[in-house]
Motif scaffolding. Structure first.
Motif, PDB file in Angstrom:
ATOM      1  N   PRO A  20     -20.390  14.383 -23.515  1.00 14.49           N
ATOM      2  CA  PRO A  20     -19.365  15.554 -22.750  1.00 14.49           C
ATOM      3  C   PRO A  20     -18.341  15.781 -23.479  1.00 14.49           C
ATOM      4  CG  PRO A  20     -19.915  13.615 -21.123  1.00 14.49           C
ATOM      5  CD  PRO A  20     -20.456  13.238 -22.445  1.00 14.49           C
ATOM      6  N   ALA A  21     -17.740  14.928 -24.130  1.00 18.11           N
ATOM      7  CA  ALA A  21     -16.444  15.381 -25.350  1.00 18.11           C
ATOM      8  C   ALA A  21     -16.907  16.207 -26.427  1.00 18.11           C
ATOM      9  CB  ALA A  21     -15.753  14.254 -25.428  1.00 18.11           C
ATOM     10  N   ILE A  22     -17.896  15.917 -26.918  1.00 17.30           N
ATOM     11  CA  ILE A  22     -18.519  16.860 -28.101  1.00 17.30           C
ATOM     12  C   ILE A  22     -18.830  18.091 -27.573  1.00 17.30           C
ATOM     13  CG2 ILE A  22     -20.502  16.911 -29.740  1.00 17.30           C
ATOM     14  CD1 ILE A  22     -20.176  13.996 -30.151  1.00 17.30           C
ATOM     15  N   VAL A  25     -15.977  20.265 -26.727  1.00 19.39           N
ATOM     16  CA  VAL A  25     -15.151  20.687 -27.897  1.00 19.39           C
ATOM     17  C   VAL A  25     -16.031  21.893 -28.606  1.00 19.39           C
ATOM     18  CG1 VAL A  25     -14.463  20.190 -30.396  1.00 19.39           C
ATOM     19  CG2 VAL A  25     -13.920  18.458 -28.393  1.00 19.39           C
ATOM     20  N   LEU A  26     -17.339  21.744 -28.713  1.00 20.82           N
ATOM     21  CA  LEU A  26     -17.965  22.566 -29.368  1.00 20.82           C
ATOM     22  C   LEU A  26     -18.297  24.006 -28.322  1.00 20.82           C
ATOM     23  CD1 LEU A  26     -21.047  20.682 -30.707  1.00 20.82           C
ATOM     24  CD2 LEU A  26     -19.283  21.994 -32.006  1.00 20.82           C
ATOM     25  N   GLY A  27     -18.051  23.677 -27.104  1.00 16.56           N
ATOM     26  CA  GLY A  27     -18.358  24.760 -26.259  1.00 16.56           C
ATOM     27  C   GLY A  27     -16.703  25.704 -26.210  1.00 16.56           C
ATOM     28  N   VAL A  28     -15.870  24.917 -26.240  1.00 23.67           N
ATOM     29  CA  VAL A  28     -14.517  25.594 -26.481  1.00 23.67           C
ATOM     30  C   VAL A  28     -14.319  26.364 -27.902  1.00 23.67           C
ATOM     31  CG1 VAL A  28     -12.103  25.183 -26.821  1.00 23.67           C
ATOM     32  CG2 VAL A  28     -12.932  24.085 -24.909  1.00 23.67           C
ATOM     33  N   MET A  29     -15.127  26.205 -28.877  1.00 27.47           N
ATOM     34  CA  MET A  29     -15.324  26.830 -29.984  1.00 27.47           C
ATOM     35  C   MET A  29     -16.323  28.074 -30.072  1.00 27.47           C
ATOM     36  SD  MET A  29     -14.582  23.942 -33.031  1.00 27.47           S
ATOM     37  CE  MET A  29     -16.001  23.293 -32.767  1.00 27.47           C
ATOM     38  N   LEU A  30     -17.306  27.561 -29.558  1.00 27.85           N
ATOM     39  CA  LEU A  30     -18.583  28.575 -29.395  1.00 27.85           C
ATOM     40  C   LEU A  30     -18.275  29.639 -28.343  1.00 27.85           C
ATOM     41  CD1 LEU A  30     -21.606  26.252 -29.752  1.00 27.85           C
ATOM     42  CD2 LEU A  30     -20.691  27.897 -31.448  1.00 27.85           C
ATOM     43  N   ALA A  31     -17.855  29.312 -27.178  1.00 29.97           N
ATOM     44  CA  ALA A  31     -17.777  30.247 -26.085  1.00 29.97           C
ATOM     45  C   ALA A  31     -17.016  31.628 -26.415  1.00 29.97           C
ATOM     46  CB  ALA A  31     -17.221  29.693 -24.784  1.00 29.97           C
ATOM     47  N   PRO A  32     -15.698  31.464 -27.156  1.00 32.12           N
ATOM     48  CA  PRO A  32     -15.100  32.684 -27.284  1.00 32.12           C
ATOM     49  C   PRO A  32     -15.742  33.567 -28.387  1.00 32.12           C
ATOM     50  CG  PRO A  32     -13.535  30.824 -27.350  1.00 32.12           C
ATOM     51  CD  PRO A  32     -14.775  30.208 -27.133  1.00 32.12           C
ATOM     52  N   LEU A  33     -16.420  32.675 -29.322  1.00 33.85           N
ATOM     53  CA  LEU A  33     -17.131  33.600 -30.520  1.00 33.85           C
ATOM     54  C   LEU A  33     -18.193  34.214 -29.771  1.00 33.85           C
ATOM     55  CD1 LEU A  33     -17.306  33.694 -33.395  1.00 33.85           C
ATOM     56  CD2 LEU A  33     -18.532  31.530 -33.576  1.00 33.85           C
ATOM     57  N   ALA A  34     -18.886  33.694 -28.919  1.00 30.89           N
ATOM     58  CA  ALA A  34     -19.971  34.193 -28.261  1.00 30.89           C
ATOM     59  C   ALA A  34     -19.623  35.375 -27.347  1.00 30.89           C
ATOM     60  CB  ALA A  34     -20.978  33.348 -27.476  1.00 30.89           C
ATOM     61  N   CYS A  79     -21.890  21.466 -18.125  1.00 28.10           N
ATOM     62  CA  CYS A  79     -20.849  20.711 -18.705  1.00 28.10           C
ATOM     63  C   CYS A  79     -20.144  19.956 -17.855  1.00 28.10           C
ATOM     64  CB  CYS A  79     -19.927  21.560 -19.564  1.00 28.10           C
ATOM     65  SG  CYS A  79     -18.680  20.691 -20.805  1.00 28.10           S
ATOM     66  N   ALA A  80     -19.783  20.521 -16.589  1.00 27.16           N
ATOM     67  CA  ALA A  80     -18.983  19.776 -15.483  1.00 27.16           C
ATOM     68  C   ALA A  80     -19.964  18.660 -15.147  1.00 27.16           C
ATOM     69  CB  ALA A  80     -18.703  20.885 -14.400  1.00 27.16           C
ATOM     70  N   ALA A  81     -21.225  18.893 -14.775  1.00 32.55           N
ATOM     71  CA  ALA A  81     -22.012  17.788 -14.493  1.00 32.55           C
ATOM     72  C   ALA A  81     -22.290  16.639 -15.292  1.00 32.55           C
ATOM     73  CB  ALA A  81     -23.394  18.419 -14.236  1.00 32.55           C
ATOM     74  N   ARG A  95     -27.010  12.621 -19.082  1.00 30.49           N
ATOM     75  CA  ARG A  95     -25.608  13.044 -19.663  1.00 30.49           C
ATOM     76  C   ARG A  95     -25.717  13.838 -20.682  1.00 30.49           C
ATOM     77  NH1 ARG A  95     -23.462   8.810 -19.506  1.00 30.49           N
ATOM     78  NH2 ARG A  95     -23.040   8.639 -17.501  1.00 30.49           N
ATOM     79  N   VAL A  96     -26.752  13.249 -21.842  1.00 25.71           N
ATOM     80  CA  VAL A  96     -26.752  13.932 -23.076  1.00 25.71           C
ATOM     81  C   VAL A  96     -27.486  15.291 -22.909  1.00 25.71           C
ATOM     82  CG1 VAL A  96     -27.917  13.646 -25.324  1.00 25.71           C
ATOM     83  CG2 VAL A  96     -26.652  11.977 -24.402  1.00 25.71           C
ATOM     84  N   TRP A  97     -28.405  15.281 -21.907  1.00 27.96           N
ATOM     85  CA  TRP A  97     -29.249  16.548 -22.009  1.00 27.96           C
ATOM     86  C   TRP A  97     -28.241  17.619 -21.416  1.00 27.96           C
ATOM     87  CZ3 TRP A  97     -33.636  18.669 -23.428  1.00 27.96           C
ATOM     88  CH2 TRP A  97     -34.300  17.672 -24.213  1.00 27.96           C
ATOM     89  N   LEU A  98     -27.525  17.026 -20.227  1.00 30.29           N
ATOM     90  CA  LEU A  98     -26.733  18.148 -19.780  1.00 30.29           C
ATOM     91  C   LEU A  98     -25.578  18.786 -20.814  1.00 30.29           C
ATOM     92  CD1 LEU A  98     -26.292  16.885 -16.091  1.00 30.29           C
ATOM     93  CD2 LEU A  98     -27.207  19.032 -16.775  1.00 30.29           C
ATOM     94  N   ALA A  99     -25.095  17.867 -21.541  1.00 29.01           N
ATOM     95  CA  ALA A  99     -24.110  18.305 -22.435  1.00 29.01           C
ATOM     96  C   ALA A  99     -24.798  19.315 -23.515  1.00 29.01           C
ATOM     97  CB  ALA A  99     -23.486  16.980 -23.233  1.00 29.01           C
ATOM     98  N   GLY A 100     -26.198  18.934 -24.010  1.00 27.34           N
ATOM     99  CA  GLY A 100     -26.720  19.721 -24.903  1.00 27.34           C
ATOM    100  C   GLY A 100     -26.906  21.234 -24.394  1.00 27.34           C
ATOM    101  N   LEU A 101     -27.523  21.052 -23.135  1.00 24.35           N
ATOM    102  CA  LEU A 101     -27.844  22.342 -22.459  1.00 24.35           C
ATOM    103  C   LEU A 101     -26.634  23.102 -22.189  1.00 24.35           C
ATOM    104  CD1 LEU A 101     -30.655  21.217 -19.911  1.00 24.35           C
ATOM    105  CD2 LEU A 101     -30.900  22.497 -21.989  1.00 24.35           C
TER     106      LEU A 101
END
Length: 119
Positions: A20-22, A25-34, A79-81, A95-101
């Motif tokens: 979830p931490a990874i 962090v990636l979501g915080v970087m990718l979401a504004p870009l998207a 991500c919250a789940a 947990r890994v699947w939800l983080a990746g999804l």
């Protein structure tokens, strides 16, 4: 007890926070870009005007904006789940699947923007 059996999956997972931490962090970087690329993708209609563009382009833009809205909500929920699942080894794979999804909507939007059809 059989020596070849795996340990029980009910104990606490000391690495439960990693996926979830990874993803966060990636979501915080990718979401504004998207969001930026999704907002700028409307400029693909500048050469043809919004009424004369090809159906493929307008459909792609509709998919991009729908993915930003609905996919963003689902990605945030995933991500919250991933953070809220119990921190036991039993829940490590979900947990890994939800983080990746949770990253999938942002990556989909970025990929769609870079492969827009011609107007």
């Amino acid at each position: 007890m059989n020596r070849n059996s795996s340990p029980p999956r009910t104990g606490r997972d000391p690495r439960a926070y990693v996926a979830p931490a990874i993803a966060t962090v990636l979501g915080v970087m990718l979401a504004p870009l998207a969001l930026l690329f999704g907002a700028l993708s409307v400029m693909a209609t500048d050469s043809c005007g919004p009424d004369d563009c090809s159906p493929a382009l307008t459909t792609a833009l509709d998919v991009i904006h729908g993915t930003l809205f609905l996919g963003g909500l689902l990605g945030a929920a995933a991500c919250a789940a991933a953070w809220l699942l119990p921190r036991t080894r039993r829940w490590a794979v979900p947990r890994v699947w939800l983080a990746g999804l949770s990253l999938l909507p942002w990556l989909t939007v970025i990929a769609l923007v870079f492969h827009l059809p011609e107007g």
